[in-house]
Design an enzyme around this catalytic site. Structure first.
Site, PDB file in Angstrom:
ATOM      1  N   CYS A 126     -17.194  -6.298  22.316  1.00  0.00           N
ATOM      2  CA  CYS A 126     -16.686  -5.436  21.090  1.00  0.00           C
ATOM      3  C   CYS A 126     -15.062  -5.700  20.921  1.00  0.00           C
ATOM      4  O   CYS A 126     -14.404  -5.150  19.974  1.00  0.00           O
ATOM      5  CB  CYS A 126     -17.114  -3.897  21.094  1.00  0.00           C
ATOM      6  SG  CYS A 126     -16.134  -2.837  22.076  1.00  0.00           S
ATOM      7  N   CYS A 129     -18.531   0.411  23.047  1.00  0.00           N
ATOM      8  CA  CYS A 129     -19.735   0.064  22.677  1.00  0.00           C
ATOM      9  C   CYS A 129     -20.949   0.130  23.892  1.00  0.00           C
ATOM     10  O   CYS A 129     -22.023  -0.199  23.690  1.00  0.00           O
ATOM     11  CB  CYS A 129     -19.811  -1.515  22.492  1.00  0.00           C
ATOM     12  SG  CYS A 129     -19.340  -2.598  23.864  1.00  0.00           S
ATOM     13  N   CYS A 132     -13.678  -2.455  39.672  1.00  0.00           N
ATOM     14  CA  CYS A 132     -14.197  -3.649  40.112  1.00  0.00           C
ATOM     15  C   CYS A 132     -15.075  -4.251  38.875  1.00  0.00           C
ATOM     16  O   CYS A 132     -16.034  -3.721  38.672  1.00  0.00           O
ATOM     17  CB  CYS A 132     -15.154  -3.354  41.442  1.00  0.00           C
ATOM     18  SG  CYS A 132     -15.519  -5.049  42.293  1.00  0.00           S
ATOM     19  N   CYS A 158     -12.904  -5.729  26.140  1.00  0.00           N
ATOM     20  CA  CYS A 158     -14.363  -5.664  26.320  1.00  0.00           C
ATOM     21  C   CYS A 158     -15.101  -7.020  25.542  1.00  0.00           C
ATOM     22  O   CYS A 158     -14.450  -7.551  24.687  1.00  0.00           O
ATOM     23  CB  CYS A 158     -14.982  -4.722  25.428  1.00  0.00           C
ATOM     24  SG  CYS A 158     -16.897  -4.524  25.523  1.00  0.00           S
TER      25      CYS A 158
END
Length: 180
Positions: A95, A144, A164, A92
């Site tokens: 985070c 998150c 996607c 991510c």
């Protein structure tokens, strides 16, 4: 009197409609609504990352904030990872929670990098997205709650799914040199 009206052919009409839709999407992306999703839903044993929008703004670049926290989209074929071939893990962008592996990445031809599945069940969550007059399935980081992109039912085996994902939604952790 009889009037003769020239009718455009279908490819021309399709091209005009696509251009108008693309322009509307790009124009609206600057005014996309603030993130109004539910609280993060991390897997058992993983602590949720919760920050104020002011904290996210300090942590993320303006482009990352627009995409991760305001559900934005980057233009096709422009993201850092859309044609990325190195082996590793995609985390991510907000985070650093592990989300996808390069072994599940495939070339979809859409201009965004695509994955058949998340790295583990529960790392990516989904919910119905009805913004901009469409019904899609938004995908978010379970830790998150940050926006990643959308999932579609037109991917390859083994899942038939196409996650996607925006490049600005991700970081990359390399496992070594790329395989050719």
């Amino acid at each position: 009197p009889l009037r003769i009206i020239k009718v455009m052919n279908r490819p021309t009409i399709s091209a005009l409609l696509l251009a108008a839709f693309g322009t509307a999407c790009l124009a609206s992306s600057a005014a996309e609504p603030a993130k109004a999703t539910s609280a993060p839903r991390p897997p058992k044993g993983v602590k949720a990352v919760i920050k104020t929008e002011a904290e996210w703004k300090k942590l993320l670049s303006s482009e990352e904030y627009r995409i991760l926290r305001q559900d934005g989209t980057e233009r096709a074929f422009t993201g850092e990872f859309w044609n990325h071939k190195e082996q590793g893990t995609y985390t991510c962008g907000a985070c650093n929670f592990p989300l996808y592996t390069s072994s599940d990445k495939f070339r979809s031809g859409t201009g965004w990098h695509s994955f058949t599945r998340a790295i583990k069940d529960g790392h990516v969550t989904s919910e119905v997205d009805r913004k901009w007059g469409m019904v899609r399935t938004e995908i978010t980081c379970a830790r998150c709650g940050s926006h990643l992109g959308h999932v579609f039912n037109d991917g390859p085996a083994p899942t038939g799914k196409r996650h996607c994902v925006n490049s600005a939604s991700l970081n990359f952790v390399s496992e070594g040199p790329s395989k050719k």
